[in-house]
Structures are given as C-alpha cells and as structure tokens.
Scaffold this motif. Structure first.
Motif, mmCIF file in Angstrom:
data_model
loop_
_atom_site.group_PDB
_atom_site.id
_atom_site.type_symbol
_atom_site.label_atom_id
_atom_site.label_comp_id
_atom_site.label_asym_id
_atom_site.label_seq_id
_atom_site.Cartn_x
_atom_site.Cartn_y
_atom_site.Cartn_z
ATOM 1 N N GLU A 1 -7.947 8.580 14.717
ATOM 2 C CA GLU A 1 -6.691 9.074 15.289
ATOM 3 C C GLU A 1 -5.957 7.965 16.036
ATOM 4 N N GLU A 2 -6.709 7.150 16.794
ATOM 5 C CA GLU A 2 -6.071 6.073 17.542
ATOM 6 C C GLU A 2 -5.530 5.001 16.599
ATOM 7 N N THR A 3 -6.241 4.739 15.505
ATOM 8 C CA THR A 3 -5.747 3.781 14.513
ATOM 9 C C THR A 3 -4.420 4.266 13.931
ATOM 10 N N ALA A 4 -4.332 5.561 13.657
ATOM 11 C CA ALA A 4 -3.075 6.128 13.164
ATOM 12 C C ALA A 4 -1.970 5.980 14.194
ATOM 13 N N HIS A 5 -2.300 6.161 15.469
ATOM 14 C CA HIS A 5 -1.307 5.985 16.533
ATOM 15 C C HIS A 5 -0.825 4.534 16.604
ATOM 16 N N ILE A 6 -1.763 3.595 16.443
ATOM 17 C CA ILE A 6 -1.388 2.174 16.474
ATOM 18 C C ILE A 6 -0.427 1.864 15.341
ATOM 19 N N LEU A 7 -0.707 2.394 14.165
ATOM 20 C CA LEU A 7 0.187 2.168 13.029
ATOM 21 C C LEU A 7 1.541 2.844 13.246
ATOM 22 N N SER A 8 1.522 4.018 13.863
ATOM 23 C CA SER A 8 2.787 4.686 14.170
ATOM 24 C C SER A 8 3.612 3.838 15.141
ATOM 25 N N ASP A 9 2.933 3.238 16.131
ATOM 26 C CA ASP A 9 3.626 2.314 17.037
ATOM 27 C C ASP A 9 4.228 1.158 16.254
ATOM 28 N N ALA A 10 3.451 0.639 15.291
ATOM 29 C CA ALA A 10 3.928 -0.488 14.482
ATOM 30 C C ALA A 10 5.177 -0.112 13.697
ATOM 31 N N VAL A 11 5.154 1.095 13.101
ATOM 32 C CA VAL A 11 6.324 1.546 12.345
ATOM 33 C C VAL A 11 7.543 1.645 13.259
ATOM 34 N N GLY A 12 7.329 2.179 14.469
ATOM 35 C CA GLY A 12 8.436 2.300 15.416
ATOM 36 C C GLY A 12 9.024 0.949 15.786
ATOM 37 N N LEU A 13 8.169 -0.036 16.025
ATOM 38 C CA LEU A 13 8.642 -1.376 16.360
ATOM 39 C C LEU A 13 9.394 -1.999 15.192
ATOM 40 N N ILE A 14 8.887 -1.791 13.993
ATOM 41 C CA ILE A 14 9.518 -2.366 12.794
ATOM 42 C C ILE A 14 10.892 -1.752 12.561
ATOM 43 N N LYS A 15 10.975 -0.440 12.689
ATOM 44 C CA LYS A 15 12.251 0.230 12.433
ATOM 45 C C LYS A 15 13.294 -0.100 13.493
ATOM 46 N N GLY A 16 12.818 -0.463 14.672
ATOM 47 C CA GLY A 16 13.763 -0.755 15.747
ATOM 48 C C GLY A 16 14.190 -2.202 15.811
ATOM 49 N N GLU B 1 4.349 6.633 5.991
ATOM 50 C CA GLU B 1 5.045 5.431 6.430
ATOM 51 C C GLU B 1 4.109 4.252 6.676
ATOM 52 N N ALA B 2 2.823 4.496 6.655
ATOM 53 C CA ALA B 2 1.841 3.428 6.831
ATOM 54 C C ALA B 2 0.516 3.912 6.253
ATOM 55 N N ILE B 3 -0.401 2.961 5.995
ATOM 56 C CA ILE B 3 -1.680 3.276 5.367
ATOM 57 C C ILE B 3 -2.826 2.712 6.195
ATOM 58 N N VAL B 4 -3.857 3.541 6.384
ATOM 59 C CA VAL B 4 -5.124 3.090 6.959
ATOM 60 C C VAL B 4 -6.165 3.100 5.846
ATOM 61 N N VAL B 5 -6.830 1.968 5.620
ATOM 62 C CA VAL B 5 -7.983 1.918 4.721
ATOM 63 C C VAL B 5 -9.229 1.954 5.604
ATOM 64 N N ASP B 6 -9.954 3.056 5.540
ATOM 65 C CA ASP B 6 -11.114 3.278 6.409
ATOM 66 C C ASP B 6 -12.366 2.762 5.712
ATOM 67 N N LEU B 7 -12.883 1.632 6.207
ATOM 68 C CA LEU B 7 -14.077 1.017 5.629
ATOM 69 C C LEU B 7 -15.277 1.121 6.569
ATOM 70 N N ARG B 8 -15.240 2.025 7.518
ATOM 71 C CA ARG B 8 -16.382 2.178 8.410
ATOM 72 C C ARG B 8 -17.616 2.589 7.625
ATOM 73 N N ASN B 9 -18.707 1.895 7.876
ATOM 74 C CA ASN B 9 -19.991 2.155 7.217
ATOM 75 C C ASN B 9 -19.945 1.952 5.711
#
Length: 750
Positions: A699-714, A413-421
């Motif tokens: 993991e926290e970035t995934a949680h933030i995106l999950s929060d975003a999906v919840g806000l969008i769907k609501g 339902e959402a994508i994280v592009v991990d560009l660390r390092n």
C-alpha cells in the motif's frame, strides 16, 4: 535462491508436501502389492555410484569456481553432510562423531572409487538414531512430567555442541518432549489427550523415517558435495529433477489436484481450476485417496500409509491416459462408504505460481489514482514447449506483457512490479522482462569461468510500459529478481523500493547426466546437476553477489539478514567488479527522490497501519531472539497471558484499521499442534484469511508512486527528467499508449 537442505525437509515432504505434483510419472501395471519401503540398512546402487563420479567430473572441470575433489573438499563435504543429517544436533553424540571421524577425509575416495558405503553408513546411522530418539520420547509419555521446577529448554541448537554422551542426549530429549507436552497443556488440553496426541506424533515420525529410501540418502549426500562447491549448486535426483522442471514450466500432466499427507491418508488439499479433477465434479477438498488403479482395468493398489511422493507419482502420468481413484469422502468417517472415480490425465497449468495483477486506488487530497500491481512469484519459462514451437508456451515475460496491456486498458497511472520473495528462475526471462520497460540496450553482463564477458540485452524497439514504475523487493528477492531490479535502477527507469535483496550473483545451468551415460531407458536414472557456470554483473560493472540491490527508498528490515541471504554462506563467492557496459540511463530519478522520501517519511510517521507493522516487527524480533524458554508451567502461563494480550491488541488495531475481516478474531495462541495435526478445513481458512490481510508495504509503495504521478503531472520539466521519451506516456488504453509511445513489443517477442 535456495536454502540449505536437511533431512527435516525430506520428512516434511512426507508430512505436508503440498505438491500438486511431486515426482515422476509411473505405471502401476504389475504393481498390485502394497508398497514396501526399503529394508534397512539402505545400500547404494551401481547407478548412484556412477552418477556421483560423473557429477564429480563435471564439478571439477566445468564449475565456475572448479575445485579438486580431494581431502580438502572431502572435509567440506563431511561437514555439510553431517549438518544436513543432524543440523540441530539432537541425534548424534560426540561419541558417534568419533566413529565417523575416519570418513572426514574419505568422501572424495568414496566418489572417485564408486564406493558409497561410507556415506550410506552415516545415513543409516541417522535413521537408527532418529527411530531410537522418537521411541525414547514415546516412552516418557506414560509418567508425564513435573512442571513446577526451574528447568529451561534451548530450542535453537544451530550453534550448540553435540551432546557429549547418551545421558546428555537423553536429557535433551526429555526437555524437548516436556516442551511439546507443555505447549499442549498451555492450550488447555487434558493429560490423556496430550499423551495420545504426542504418541501419535512420534509414532508417525518413526513411520516417515522408515520410509526414507536410498534415493533420499543419495540425494542428501550429493547435495552436501554440490553445495560444498558453492551455495547454489545442487544435485537433483530423478524425483527432484522433475519437480524442478515443473516449477519452471508451471505445468504437468496429471489430474489437477494439490495433495497433502494427513495422518495415514493422502488428502486433497486443493482442486486446480479447469483440471480433470475439477471438471469431474467428483473430487473435493478434504477427500482422502485410499487406492489407485492404472487404466480402465489395472488392479487397485492400497496407498494408505504411503509416502506422499509415492502416491503422487502413481497419480501422475501421460496425457490422455486414465487413472482410477478410490476416495473416502471428506465428510465421511473412517468407516464411510468409498467412491470410485475415473479421470483422464491432461496437461494442467499451475496458475497459483503465475504472474497476477490487481489495481490499488490511492486517494489523497481529493484525488484518486489507479496504481497497477503485478505480482510475479518467479521467472518461469517452459523451455521445452518453446523449443518445440508451441505458440502458447508458458513464460513470465509473456504473462506480464499481457497483464500490462490489461492494466493500461483499465487506466492505471503507474505500475508496481512486486518481486518480494521471488527467488529467481530463468536468466533469459529476467533479460526479456526488462525489455518490457526499456527501449533497447544491455540488461546484464555474464562472465564465465574463462573470464570471458558476454553482454545480454533487449534488441527489440519500444516499451510495453513507459510510465512511472516501481519494483518492490525484500531479502527474499534473489538472482533473476536482482538482475531485473538492478537494470531498472541502473537505467533510472523506475524506483526500487523495499529491503536490500538476497545477494545471489551467480548463474546455474542444468546438466542432464543421463545424456552422458549409456542409459537406454526412457526413465531418468542418473539425475541432473544444477551447476554454477557463470557470474552476472550489473551494466554498471558491479556484481549483485553478496551486496544485492539496495533500494532507492528503504523499508524497515525484519532482522533475518543475519540468518538469510548470500552473506550467511561460508563458501559464497566474493564480490567483484568488471568494466561497465555501453549503456545510457533513460531518466534521472534523483530529481524527485528527495521529495518522495520526504512524503513517505511524513506519511508513515502518522499512518496507523505502518506503526502497527513496526510494532509487530519489533515483537517478532524480540520473540525470535529469545531462544531459551522455561519449562515451568506457572511461568509459561504468565508469559502466555502477556503474549495473548499483545496479540489481542494487535488484532484490535488491525480491526480498527482494516474493518471486519473474516478470521481476524479467530487467530488463536499457540495450540501446541503441528501443521498436519490441525483440521485441513481450518488450515485452509486461515490461509485464505491471511491473503485478505492488509499489506502495508505494498500500500505504501502504491502511495509513493501516486506521489510520483502527482509530481510529474504538476511539473513538465520534472516529467521530462524522470521519465523516458521526455515524459510522454499514456495510461488510458493500449491504443493511446501506442500513439504516445514508441511501437509496443508484441508479447511473443519475449
């Protein structure tokens, strides 16, 4: 992004160079004698003198910030060269520097007059001093040391003064050697074993110093010049140029094995899947290469004691040619039976450095959401294969597009592009990768030395992914990573999460010096310049130079920004701004940034894993800032027990949070050994276990995106504000996405 080089890096190449794949292909025909390394003193070749002058002509005319090669530049080169040879100030004395002083204003003359005698004399003196110092350290081992006094050792010497004289230098090396002994003693090693370990270590260092050759000397000097123009201009000798090419195209022609120096042997560190070595079933991790033969009948050449890059260049070669290896199996003793293996070289892909995907399931309030993660280590591209029309050419954008399609099919339902390092790579790839997440429009502005600005962007309609997006960055995210993150942020296309980025806002181009000479040989001789030719700017007009990209939601810094990043370079270009490009944001993420930040703050305030990360970070900063240590055994033993207790607590907390993870209880205190002195099997296991460790920031970035999906769907109105296309997107399948989104781009378009 790059770090300043030092002779330590050259030595590390011979110690731990984990390169599958270092250095140019070569033919062993006729080379049936043991490898003889350069006889000291090293002397420059005519080709090197010509390459230096040719490089100067390019740098003084075509560099983005072209500067004359004169006495002022000579002083900069001298300073950079001296730091590359003895950055820790442990080899030269102030008396030595007085002898070098006339060269301070002669580096320009050395290059223009094609007379590199002066720079090479400094390198030769470094080699002499390094051998003397290690010989002195070996001589201290016979008597041992008294660890009951109150002596201390300052091991961070970046800002220290050079020792005044030989006596002060001897004191410094006695303290260094004492500390090496004390670390092993604290690890429980008896004196005889300590003496044997250190004598072998120092003798090995001497051997590696003696293996430094004229190309090492020239590479070090030319990088001192190149980096004196700006931090990201480099000279790449033939060996370094081939390695850079491999890092960009993620492929080479060879046997498919990662090699590492272990004692006097070259050992197999990793067998690359689907490569010739893996397919043979006869090459295993830990096997040691004793000799190499070219072709079916070429003579076998003993390679025990060789530099790693010399071994690798003989193993590498043209596709469909044969190389024979004499192997001492991993489980055999030094007198064990050798095995002969014949392999046909093939094109080998280095998949370890390619884009990868995974899915994180976030469970919150009885709802489970799938968040897709794409880990992108670099912006790679096989330019040669692309020019030749190879439909399967390697490209970061093509790989990511394929992974996005697969993740959509998995229902994320959402994508994280991990560009660390991710230190960057191809500018074109950064531009095209951005096109996977926007419809059409400018991505980056590029200004050349004449002040002309070119806007580069995405001309292809449609997006491969139009749903919720986050880009995870840290201080190691640089250059192309910053172009991508800045464009995503400026369009309002996704959240930037993590730490402020590196701050590299310049563009480099490769100049093949052999193209501008009368070199008729197929073998490169003059090397390449990776030269800064442009500066890039965000579509808003601001540069990422020095300032980098500031995340929308920031994670704690690790404190390394004082020593790592564009702002730490004395000669970094200043921050500037140009006119904004003609673009229009596709969404307004500020509409839900405040509630996402609030949810993040509330969650991390009570999350055990996040608290553990902060405590480990605080401990790391404390240890890093303490640069002076006691040489008293009782005091160090007390300090060690305290550190062991802290680490034991950290391990227990990890276990409580993550459950039983292989290797979690095997993490030991400092064992006093260097990396190449440990068991290869144990080292690989430790690395494997580390990859299994929890990643609280991801993991926290995934949680933030999950929060975003919840806000969008609501909230449909919110969805229309924070997502493109009025909030219409699909995450269930490629077919559904095609129906909901605009036409998708084919991966080949990028």
């Amino acid at each position: 992004m790059k770090l300043r080089p030092s002779l330590a890096l050259l030595l590390a190449l011979a110690v731990t160079g984990a390169g599958v794949h270092a250095q140019s292909a070569a033919d062993l025909a006729g080379d049936n004698a043991p490898r003889k390394y350069s006889t000291l003193p090293l002397t420059p070749t005519t080709t090197q003198a010509q390459a230096a002058q040719l490089s100067a002509r390019f740098l003084t005319r075509f560099h983005y910030d072209a500067q004359p090669l004169d006495d002022a530049m000579s002083r900069k080169i001298y300073k950079a060269y001296l730091e590359s040879l003895d950055g820790e100030k442990v080899f030269f004395t102030q008396a030595d520097l007085a002898k070098f002083e006339p060269l301070r204003t002669q580096m320009d003359d050395a290059i223009w007059n094609q007379d590199l005698t002066g720079p090479f004399s400094m390198f030769n003196f470094y080699v002499q001093r390094a051998i003397e110092r290690m010989t002195f350290a070996r001589g201290l081992l016979a008597k041992g040391f008294d660890f009951t006094g109150n002596e201390t050792y300052n091991y961070d010497r970046k800002n220290a003064a050079w020792p005044k004289d030989q006596a002060e230098l001897d004191t410094l090396w006695r303290e260094r050697t004492m500390n090496d002994w004390l670390r092993l003693k604290l690890a429980g090693k008896p004196d005889d074993e300590i003496r044997k370990t250190l004598d072998k270590r120092y003798a090995g260092y001497i051997d590696r110093v003696k293996q430094l050759d004229g190309e090492d000397a020239f590479q070090s000097f030319m990088n001192a010049y190149a980096e004196s123009t700006d931090p990201h201009t480099d000279y790449l000798g033939p060996r370094a140029a081939e390695n850079f090419d491999i890092s960009m195209k993620l492929s080479l022609e060879g046997i498919g094995a990662v090699l590492q120096a272990r004692d006097e042997y070259t050992a197999i560190r990793e067998v690359v899947p689907a490569g010739p070595a893996a397919k043979s079933g006869k090459v295993h991790v830990g096997d040691r290469i004793v000799a190499i033969g070219e072709g079916e009948t070429g003579p076998m050449v003993d390679v025990i004691g060789w530099r790693l890059d010399d071994v690798v260049k003989h193993i590498r070669g043209k596709k469909n040619t044969t190389v024979r290896l004499e192997i001492l199996p991993a489980d055999a003793g030094v007198d064990g039976k050798h095995e002969m293996i014949s392999l046909v070289r093939q094109k080998v892909s280095i998949e370890e450095q390619a884009a990868k995907k995974k899915v994180i399931e976030v469970k919150d309030a009885g709802v489970t959401r799938k968040i897709g993660v794409i880990d992108l280590p670099s912006f790679y591209s096989d330019f040669g294969a692309r020019r030749e029309g190879d439909k399967d050419f390697k490209s970061a954008t093509r790989d990511v597009a394929k992974l996005l399609t697969e993740l959509k099919a998995e229902g994320v339902e959402a994508i994280v592009v991990d560009l660390r390092n991710n230190g960057g790579g191809s500018l074109a790839e950064a531009n095209e990768l951005t096109g996977l997440f926007i419809d059409q429009g400018p991505v980056v502005q590029v200004r050349d030395a004449r002040g002309e600005v070119q806007v580069q962007g995405d001309d292809d309609p449609g997006m491969t992914w139009s749903g919720p997006l986050a880009v995870l960055v840290n201080r190691g995210s640089a250059s192309a990573s910053e172009i991508f993150a800045a464009a995503i942020q400026d369009y309002g296309r996704g959240l930037i999460i993590g730490q402020p980025t590196f701050g590299k806002g310049t563009v480099q181009n490769l100049v093949d010096l052999d193209r501008f000479t009368r070199n008729n040989s197929e073998k490169p001789q003059f090397g390449e310049l990776k030269m800064t030719i442009q500066e890039f700017f965000r579509i808003t007009g601001g540069s990422t130079q020095l300032r980098g990209v500031t995340p929308d939601i920031q994670f704690p810094k690790n404190g390394d920004e004082k020593d790592f990043g564009e702002s730490t370079y004395d000669n970094a270009l200043p921050w500037t701004q140009i006119q904004s490009a003609d673009y229009k944001p596709v969404a307004n993420l500020k509409a839900y940034l405040a509630p996402l930040q609030a949810k993040h703050d509330a969650r991390t305030a009570t999350a055990p894993g996040w608290k553990l990360m902060l405590d480990e970070l605080a401990q790391y900063k404390k240890m890093r800032d303490n640069t002076t240590i006691s040489l008293n055994f009782a005091q160090r033993q007390t300090e060690r027990k305290e550190q062991d207790a802290i680490q034991a607590d950290f391990r227990a907390r990890h276990k409580a949070i993550d459950g039983d993870v292989d290797g979690q209880d095997d993490v030991a205190s400092d064992d006093g050994l260097n990396a190449n002195e440990r068991s290869l099997k144990a080292e690989l296991k430790q690395e494997k276990d580390a990859k299994k460790a929890a990643d609280p920031q991801l993991e926290e970035t995934a949680h933030i995106l999950s929060d975003a999906v919840g806000l969008i769907k609501g909230d449909g109105k919110l969805a229309a504000e924070v997502l493109p296309y009025g909030g219409r997107y699909s995450s269930t399948s490629t077919a559904a996405a095609a129906a909901a989104d605009k036409p998708q781009q084919a991966p080949a378009a990028h």
